[in-house]
Design a protein around this motif. Sequence first.
Motif, PDB file in Angstrom:
ATOM      1  N   LEU A   1       0.853  -1.209   0.182  1.00 52.90           N
ATOM      2  CA  LEU A   1       0.043  -0.139  -0.129  1.00 52.90           C
ATOM      3  C   LEU A   1       0.978   1.241  -0.066  1.00 52.90           C
ATOM      4  N   LEU A   2       2.158   1.156   0.026  1.00 51.49           N
ATOM      5  CA  LEU A   2       2.885   2.286  -0.093  1.00 51.49           C
ATOM      6  C   LEU A   2       2.765   3.035  -1.448  1.00 51.49           C
ATOM      7  N   PRO A   3       2.656   4.273  -1.623  1.00 51.97           N
ATOM      8  CA  PRO A   3       2.203   4.916  -2.734  1.00 51.97           C
ATOM      9  C   PRO A   3       3.613   5.026  -3.699  1.00 51.97           C
ATOM     10  N   VAL A   4       3.161   4.838  -5.260  1.00 53.49           N
ATOM     11  CA  VAL A   4       4.070   5.325  -6.039  1.00 53.49           C
ATOM     12  C   VAL A   4       3.236   6.527  -6.711  1.00 53.49           C
ATOM     13  N   LEU A   5       3.833   7.753  -6.432  1.00 56.38           N
ATOM     14  CA  LEU A   5       3.002   8.883  -6.489  1.00 56.38           C
ATOM     15  C   LEU A   5       1.854   8.836  -5.900  1.00 56.38           C
ATOM     16  N   ASP A   6       0.438   8.778  -6.680  1.00 54.84           N
ATOM     17  CA  ASP A   6      -0.591   8.866  -5.867  1.00 54.84           C
ATOM     18  C   ASP A   6      -1.420   7.526  -5.801  1.00 54.84           C
ATOM     19  N   THR A   7      -0.726   6.377  -5.985  1.00 50.73           N
ATOM     20  CA  THR A   7      -1.139   5.247  -6.285  1.00 50.73           C
ATOM     21  C   THR A   7      -0.840   4.201  -5.545  1.00 50.73           C
ATOM     22  N   PRO A   8      -1.377   3.307  -4.596  1.00 46.74           N
ATOM     23  CA  PRO A   8      -0.872   2.378  -3.925  1.00 46.74           C
ATOM     24  C   PRO A   8      -0.201   1.256  -4.833  1.00 46.74           C
TER      25      PRO A   8
ATOM     26  N   ALA B   1      10.527  -1.608 -17.038  1.00 43.62           N
ATOM     27  CA  ALA B   1      10.613  -1.941 -15.618  1.00 43.62           C
ATOM     28  C   ALA B   1      11.013  -1.324 -14.593  1.00 43.62           C
ATOM     29  N   LEU B   2      10.322  -1.260 -13.537  1.00 41.02           N
ATOM     30  CA  LEU B   2      10.741  -0.506 -12.349  1.00 41.02           C
ATOM     31  C   LEU B   2      10.580  -1.571 -11.234  1.00 41.02           C
ATOM     32  N   ILE B   3      11.761  -1.711 -10.592  1.00 39.04           N
ATOM     33  CA  ILE B   3      11.810  -2.977  -9.576  1.00 39.04           C
ATOM     34  C   ILE B   3      11.926  -2.335  -7.907  1.00 39.04           C
ATOM     35  N   TRP B   4      11.194  -2.524  -7.325  1.00 39.46           N
ATOM     36  CA  TRP B   4      10.964  -2.228  -5.980  1.00 39.46           C
ATOM     37  C   TRP B   4      12.201  -2.611  -5.160  1.00 39.46           C
ATOM     38  N   PRO B   5      12.982  -1.728  -4.464  1.00 43.03           N
ATOM     39  CA  PRO B   5      14.257  -2.426  -3.720  1.00 43.03           C
ATOM     40  C   PRO B   5      13.842  -3.448  -2.861  1.00 43.03           C
ATOM     41  N   ARG B   6      15.088  -4.580  -2.960  1.00 39.55           N
ATOM     42  CA  ARG B   6      15.051  -5.627  -2.041  1.00 39.55           C
ATOM     43  C   ARG B   6      15.020  -5.134  -0.554  1.00 39.55           C
ATOM     44  N   ASP B   7      15.702  -3.928  -0.219  1.00 37.93           N
ATOM     45  CA  ASP B   7      15.738  -3.500   1.296  1.00 37.93           C
ATOM     46  C   ASP B   7      16.063  -1.908   1.137  1.00 37.93           C
TER      47      ASP B   7
ATOM     48  N   LEU C   1       7.112  -3.791  -9.533  1.00 44.09           N
ATOM     49  CA  LEU C   1       6.170  -2.726 -10.195  1.00 44.09           C
ATOM     50  C   LEU C   1       6.934  -2.624 -11.592  1.00 44.09           C
ATOM     51  N   ILE C   2       6.070  -3.097 -12.660  1.00 44.28           N
ATOM     52  CA  ILE C   2       6.243  -3.047 -14.222  1.00 44.28           C
ATOM     53  C   ILE C   2       5.466  -2.139 -14.929  1.00 44.28           C
ATOM     54  N   VAL C   3       5.898  -0.917 -15.458  1.00 44.82           N
ATOM     55  CA  VAL C   3       5.064  -0.316 -16.089  1.00 44.82           C
ATOM     56  C   VAL C   3       5.386  -0.168 -17.488  1.00 44.82           C
ATOM     57  N   GLY C   4       4.338   0.555 -18.344  1.00 42.24           N
ATOM     58  CA  GLY C   4       4.436   0.222 -19.860  1.00 42.24           C
ATOM     59  C   GLY C   4       3.301  -0.504 -20.267  1.00 42.24           C
ATOM     60  N   THR C   5       3.593  -1.346 -21.345  1.00 42.78           N
ATOM     61  CA  THR C   5       2.547  -2.319 -21.665  1.00 42.78           C
ATOM     62  C   THR C   5       2.311  -3.188 -20.572  1.00 42.78           C
ATOM     63  N   GLY C   6       1.159  -3.958 -20.475  1.00 43.76           N
ATOM     64  CA  GLY C   6       0.721  -4.932 -19.362  1.00 43.76           C
ATOM     65  C   GLY C   6       1.828  -6.031 -19.578  1.00 43.76           C
TER      66      GLY C   6
ATOM     67  N   ILE D   1       0.078  -1.837  -4.936  1.00 40.17           N
ATOM     68  CA  ILE D   1      -0.786  -3.039  -5.390  1.00 40.17           C
ATOM     69  C   ILE D   1      -1.702  -2.792  -6.526  1.00 40.17           C
ATOM     70  N   GLN D   2      -2.321  -1.346  -6.525  1.00 42.04           N
ATOM     71  CA  GLN D   2      -3.323  -1.022  -7.364  1.00 42.04           C
ATOM     72  C   GLN D   2      -2.574  -1.062  -8.894  1.00 42.04           C
ATOM     73  N   TYR D   3      -1.607  -0.984  -9.111  1.00 41.43           N
ATOM     74  CA  TYR D   3      -0.876  -1.074 -10.293  1.00 41.43           C
ATOM     75  C   TYR D   3      -1.047  -2.719 -10.698  1.00 41.43           C
ATOM     76  N   ALA D   4      -1.044  -3.576  -9.952  1.00 43.80           N
ATOM     77  CA  ALA D   4      -0.793  -5.003 -10.275  1.00 43.80           C
ATOM     78  C   ALA D   4      -2.175  -5.312 -10.340  1.00 43.80           C
ATOM     79  N   ILE D   5      -3.029  -4.792  -9.662  1.00 45.29           N
ATOM     80  CA  ILE D   5      -4.566  -5.120  -9.933  1.00 45.29           C
ATOM     81  C   ILE D   5      -5.038  -4.775 -11.267  1.00 45.29           C
ATOM     82  N   ASP D   6      -4.778  -3.366 -11.481  1.00 50.68           N
ATOM     83  CA  ASP D   6      -5.029  -2.947 -13.120  1.00 50.68           C
ATOM     84  C   ASP D   6      -4.358  -3.725 -14.068  1.00 50.68           C
ATOM     85  N   GLU D   7      -3.242  -4.271 -13.887  1.00 48.68           N
ATOM     86  CA  GLU D   7      -2.484  -5.123 -14.943  1.00 48.68           C
ATOM     87  C   GLU D   7      -3.324  -6.340 -15.106  1.00 48.68           C
TER      88      GLU D   7
END
Length: 316
Positions: free
Chosen positions: A31-38, A292-298, A139-144, A40-46
Amino acid sequence: MSSSVVRTAIFPVAGLGTRLLPATKATPKELLPVLDTPLIQYAIDEAQAAGIERMIFVSHPSKAAIERHVMDDARLRKELRARGKPELAAELKEASFPAGSDDVVFAMQHDPLGLGHAVACARGHVLPGPVAVILPDDLIVGTGCIGDMIEAYQQHAAGHMVATMQVDRAETRKYGILSVTGQDGRMLQADGMVEKPHPDLAPSCDAVVGRYILDGSVFADLAAQKPGAGGEIQLTDAIARGRRVLASQVSAFPVSGSTAVPKRECCARRCTSRPKIRNAKKCWKSLSQHAALIWPRDRAAARSAGSDDQTAGFII
């Protein structure tokens, strides 16, 4: 009903986010936001864009906030309308699932026994056929990505398919790494996978990232799987086992543009530590040039990239 052969997506979201503490002490990392969107919402939309019919969230009892985000909140929407914000209320309704919907299921993973165990927890809820697994913290953006993978999966009649990206050899110890045997157009073929190998022993620099399409037989393989690296039930081990059972190689789907970024740059500080929307838009435009945007491992990874901001969340 969707015409896609892949009807179910599994979202493993039970992890406690210990490597991002204290930011995740009260807020799930999904639920941490990337800009104004949590996140997990990117994954749901995908998944929705790919025609997925059922979404299974494998969560933990301490992360009830995820279910609250995913499910509709009629009381909140009513309050928003009363305050003269009907557009926002409509937006929330569109982005959520109604109570009692068969389209979304929450299953609990009470103990941290690995990604393979998390996927196995969804077994009783999946629809027939192969399943997608989406890790929201990749988090992977661009084409689904998952939509493109499903299309390729149907064309190649693959048994198991994983998304991959190229990493530096020194980074292979952080990922599942493919043993690549060949290439068919864009697709890679592999005869096995190694979980977090020592860089000197890594069979390639093709790392598995958080998108999978798995034949339904993976659940039987997971049920028989013994603990692997870290004492956990590793999904990569079950995939390797399935390769032998299915008598086919593992197919790999390279994420578009993931090798086009020669240097990872932490830019979440520029996005999230400034309230001015023009900075956020500028940062997002820069990020969107890459797939491709990858959330840091730590959190240490974010700091080593030049940020002391606890909100620093993703790197490219």
